[in-house]
Design a protein around this motif. Structure first.
Motif, mmCIF file in Angstrom:
data_model
loop_
_atom_site.group_PDB
_atom_site.id
_atom_site.type_symbol
_atom_site.label_atom_id
_atom_site.label_comp_id
_atom_site.label_asym_id
_atom_site.label_seq_id
_atom_site.Cartn_x
_atom_site.Cartn_y
_atom_site.Cartn_z
ATOM 1 N N ILE A 257 -20.937 -13.500 -35.362
ATOM 2 C CA ILE A 257 -21.612 -13.558 -34.061
ATOM 3 C C ILE A 257 -20.594 -14.153 -33.098
ATOM 4 C CG2 ILE A 257 -23.451 -14.678 -32.737
ATOM 5 C CD1 ILE A 257 -25.083 -14.827 -35.360
ATOM 6 N N PRO A 258 -20.364 -13.534 -31.943
ATOM 7 C CA PRO A 258 -19.363 -14.088 -31.011
ATOM 8 C C PRO A 258 -19.752 -15.498 -30.539
ATOM 9 C CG PRO A 258 -20.528 -12.221 -30.024
ATOM 10 C CD PRO A 258 -21.022 -12.343 -31.421
ATOM 11 N N VAL A 259 -18.753 -16.364 -30.399
ATOM 12 C CA VAL A 259 -19.029 -17.749 -29.991
ATOM 13 C C VAL A 259 -19.553 -17.842 -28.554
ATOM 14 C CG1 VAL A 259 -17.452 -18.834 -31.630
ATOM 15 C CG2 VAL A 259 -16.616 -18.232 -29.336
ATOM 16 N N ASP A 260 -19.345 -16.801 -27.745
ATOM 17 C CA ASP A 260 -19.796 -16.874 -26.354
ATOM 18 C C ASP A 260 -21.313 -16.759 -26.195
ATOM 19 O OD1 ASP A 260 -20.211 -14.142 -26.683
ATOM 20 O OD2 ASP A 260 -18.844 -13.539 -25.074
ATOM 21 N N VAL A 261 -22.061 -16.742 -27.319
ATOM 22 C CA VAL A 261 -23.523 -16.808 -27.216
ATOM 23 C C VAL A 261 -23.971 -18.234 -26.903
ATOM 24 C CG1 VAL A 261 -23.882 -14.869 -28.813
ATOM 25 C CG2 VAL A 261 -23.967 -17.216 -29.701
ATOM 26 N N LEU A 262 -23.082 -19.203 -27.092
ATOM 27 C CA LEU A 262 -23.420 -20.623 -26.948
ATOM 28 C C LEU A 262 -22.869 -21.195 -25.649
ATOM 29 C CD1 LEU A 262 -24.622 -23.201 -28.279
ATOM 30 C CD2 LEU A 262 -22.364 -23.587 -29.273
ATOM 31 N N THR A 263 -23.735 -21.910 -24.929
ATOM 32 C CA THR A 263 -23.341 -22.648 -23.731
ATOM 33 C C THR A 263 -23.484 -24.134 -24.028
ATOM 34 O OG1 THR A 263 -24.075 -20.881 -22.264
ATOM 35 C CG2 THR A 263 -23.830 -23.060 -21.278
ATOM 36 N N ILE A 264 -22.466 -24.902 -23.646
ATOM 37 C CA ILE A 264 -22.488 -26.358 -23.814
ATOM 38 C C ILE A 264 -22.397 -26.976 -22.431
ATOM 39 C CG2 ILE A 264 -21.340 -28.362 -24.839
ATOM 40 C CD1 ILE A 264 -20.158 -26.429 -26.943
ATOM 41 N N LYS A 265 -23.286 -27.937 -22.169
ATOM 42 C CA LYS A 265 -23.268 -28.606 -20.862
ATOM 43 C C LYS A 265 -23.804 -30.018 -21.000
ATOM 44 C CE LYS A 265 -27.806 -27.020 -19.365
ATOM 45 N NZ LYS A 265 -28.554 -26.403 -18.295
ATOM 46 N N ALA A 266 -23.540 -30.834 -19.990
ATOM 47 C CA ALA A 266 -24.073 -32.197 -19.967
ATOM 48 C C ALA A 266 -25.592 -32.116 -19.883
ATOM 49 C CB ALA A 266 -23.512 -32.963 -18.774
ATOM 50 N N ALA A 267 -26.261 -32.933 -20.663
ATOM 51 C CA ALA A 267 -27.727 -32.974 -20.652
ATOM 52 C C ALA A 267 -28.208 -33.579 -19.342
ATOM 53 C CB ALA A 267 -28.224 -33.795 -21.838
ATOM 54 N N THR A 268 -29.484 -33.380 -19.041
ATOM 55 C CA THR A 268 -30.065 -33.927 -17.812
ATOM 56 C C THR A 268 -29.829 -35.430 -17.737
ATOM 57 O OG1 THR A 268 -31.738 -32.205 -17.866
ATOM 58 C CG2 THR A 268 -32.184 -34.089 -16.463
ATOM 59 N N ALA A 269 -30.105 -36.130 -18.821
ATOM 60 C CA ALA A 269 -29.761 -37.555 -18.914
ATOM 61 C C ALA A 269 -28.371 -37.601 -19.547
ATOM 62 C CB ALA A 269 -30.775 -38.300 -19.767
ATOM 63 N N ALA A 270 -27.344 -37.424 -18.709
ATOM 64 C CA ALA A 270 -25.993 -37.148 -19.188
ATOM 65 C C ALA A 270 -25.311 -38.319 -19.882
ATOM 66 C CB ALA A 270 -25.120 -36.665 -18.036
ATOM 67 N N GLY A 271 -25.773 -39.542 -19.700
ATOM 68 C CA GLY A 271 -25.102 -40.699 -20.283
ATOM 69 C C GLY A 271 -24.339 -41.462 -19.215
ATOM 70 N N THR A 272 -23.354 -42.259 -19.627
ATOM 71 C CA THR A 272 -22.640 -43.138 -18.696
ATOM 72 C C THR A 272 -21.293 -42.584 -18.244
ATOM 73 O OG1 THR A 272 -21.642 -44.355 -20.547
ATOM 74 C CG2 THR A 272 -23.733 -45.201 -19.672
ATOM 75 N N MET A 273 -20.903 -41.428 -18.756
ATOM 76 C CA MET A 273 -19.615 -40.839 -18.386
ATOM 77 C C MET A 273 -19.731 -40.152 -17.029
ATOM 78 S SD MET A 273 -17.285 -38.097 -20.519
ATOM 79 C CE MET A 273 -17.400 -39.070 -22.008
ATOM 80 N N GLY A 274 -18.836 -40.524 -16.116
ATOM 81 C CA GLY A 274 -18.813 -39.892 -14.803
ATOM 82 C C GLY A 274 -17.940 -38.651 -14.823
ATOM 83 N N GLY A 275 -17.511 -38.239 -13.650
ATOM 84 C CA GLY A 275 -16.646 -37.070 -13.536
ATOM 85 C C GLY A 275 -17.440 -35.827 -13.178
ATOM 86 N N THR A 276 -16.723 -34.727 -13.027
ATOM 87 C CA THR A 276 -17.347 -33.439 -12.708
ATOM 88 C C THR A 276 -17.655 -32.723 -14.007
ATOM 89 O OG1 THR A 276 -16.040 -33.331 -10.686
ATOM 90 C CG2 THR A 276 -17.022 -31.269 -11.468
ATOM 91 N N LYS A 277 -18.931 -32.436 -14.209
ATOM 92 C CA LYS A 277 -19.363 -31.806 -15.451
ATOM 93 C C LYS A 277 -19.557 -30.315 -15.244
ATOM 94 C CE LYS A 277 -21.181 -36.153 -16.899
ATOM 95 N NZ LYS A 277 -21.012 -36.979 -15.737
ATOM 96 N N ASN A 278 -19.109 -29.537 -16.216
ATOM 97 C CA ASN A 278 -19.172 -28.080 -16.124
ATOM 98 C C ASN A 278 -19.991 -27.514 -17.274
ATOM 99 O OD1 ASN A 278 -17.127 -27.844 -13.941
ATOM 100 N ND2 ASN A 278 -15.801 -28.719 -15.501
ATOM 101 N N ASP A 279 -20.738 -26.440 -16.991
ATOM 102 C CA ASP A 279 -21.374 -25.677 -18.052
ATOM 103 C C ASP A 279 -20.290 -24.788 -18.647
ATOM 104 O OD1 ASP A 279 -23.582 -26.853 -16.940
ATOM 105 O OD2 ASP A 279 -24.599 -25.010 -16.399
ATOM 106 N N VAL A 280 -20.131 -24.833 -19.961
ATOM 107 C CA VAL A 280 -19.060 -24.096 -20.622
ATOM 108 C C VAL A 280 -19.662 -23.065 -21.562
ATOM 109 C CG1 VAL A 280 -17.156 -24.288 -22.272
ATOM 110 C CG2 VAL A 280 -17.410 -25.991 -20.470
ATOM 111 N N ILE A 281 -19.291 -21.814 -21.345
ATOM 112 C CA ILE A 281 -19.601 -20.774 -22.320
ATOM 113 C C ILE A 281 -18.492 -20.867 -23.352
ATOM 114 C CG2 ILE A 281 -19.823 -18.303 -22.732
ATOM 115 C CD1 ILE A 281 -20.886 -18.092 -19.816
ATOM 116 N N LEU A 282 -18.880 -21.142 -24.587
ATOM 117 C CA LEU A 282 -17.914 -21.431 -25.635
ATOM 118 C C LEU A 282 -16.950 -20.269 -25.851
ATOM 119 C CD1 LEU A 282 -17.101 -23.601 -27.697
ATOM 120 C CD2 LEU A 282 -18.658 -22.495 -29.325
ATOM 121 N N SER A 283 -15.690 -20.623 -26.088
ATOM 122 C CA SER A 283 -14.655 -19.637 -26.411
ATOM 123 C C SER A 283 -13.621 -20.315 -27.302
ATOM 124 C CB SER A 283 -13.996 -19.094 -25.142
ATOM 125 O OG SER A 283 -13.145 -20.066 -24.576
#
Length: 181
Positions: free
Chosen positions: A102-128
């Motif tokens: 199954i191609p890995v691009d079926v999965l998207t990884i992103k910061a959760a709504t309650a993202a935690g304490t890490m700052g910065g610019t968060k991106n939704d990533v389609i896995l590759s």
């Protein structure tokens, strides 16, 4: 008599000089204290991504026809003495079950709504299999946490990317890398 005067004068001089020496003694001391710093960047123990598992289960028609999201709290816990990026990549182009894939691009990884304490610019990533920025320019800090959502959207689970594949467990590794700026 001259001897006595000389002895008395010497004794008197010794008393004066002895008293003077006592007054001249040091009563304070100073010490140099050094703090040596090294640059550090680390994905810390306690990160659920270290040796963790994210398990999607497709058991019913409804599962194939809806988005599935699994949230992992404390996915990453990073300590860095400088601002940093977090990148993510798959260990290959496909989730594999024997000769089936199954191609890995079926999965998207992103910061959760309650993202935690890490700052910065968060991106939704389609896995590759190539590295992609999940977090850009996160500020330095200690034990900064990032909670992640792993999502397989219905558009992927109800497509030929997943439909028609033989039953079984398909596996691929996901690698996170923290890099100082």
């Amino acid at each position: 008599m001259t001897k006595q005067i000389v002895i008395t004068a010497l004794a008197f001089g010794a008393i004066i000089l002895g008293t003077h020496n006592i007054q001249a003694q040091n009563t304070t001391a100073t010490t140099a204290v050094n703090i040596t710093l090294n640059d550090v960047i680390s994905i810390d123990a306690g990160s659920t991504a270290i040796g963790g598992t994210v398990a999607f289960n497709y058991l019913t028609a409804a599962d194939y026809n809806s988005d599935q999201t699994i949230t992992k709290t404390n996915s990453l816990k990073v300590t860095s003495t400088k601002n940093f990026n977090v990148k993510v990549k798959a260990g290959g182009p496909n989730f594999v079950n024997g000769t089936n894939s199954i191609p890995v691009d079926v999965l998207t990884i992103k910061a959760a709504t309650a993202a935690g304490t890490m700052g910065g610019t968060k991106n939704d990533v389609i896995l590759s299999a190539g590295e992609k920025n999940l977090v850009a320019n996160a500020p330095l800090g200690s034990a900064l946490t990032l909670n992640l959502d792993y999502t397989i959207p219905a558009a992927k689970s109800s497509s030929s990317d997943i439909l028609g594949k033989p039953a079984g467990t398909y596996t691929q590794t996901v690698t996170y890398t923290a890099t100082a700026l």
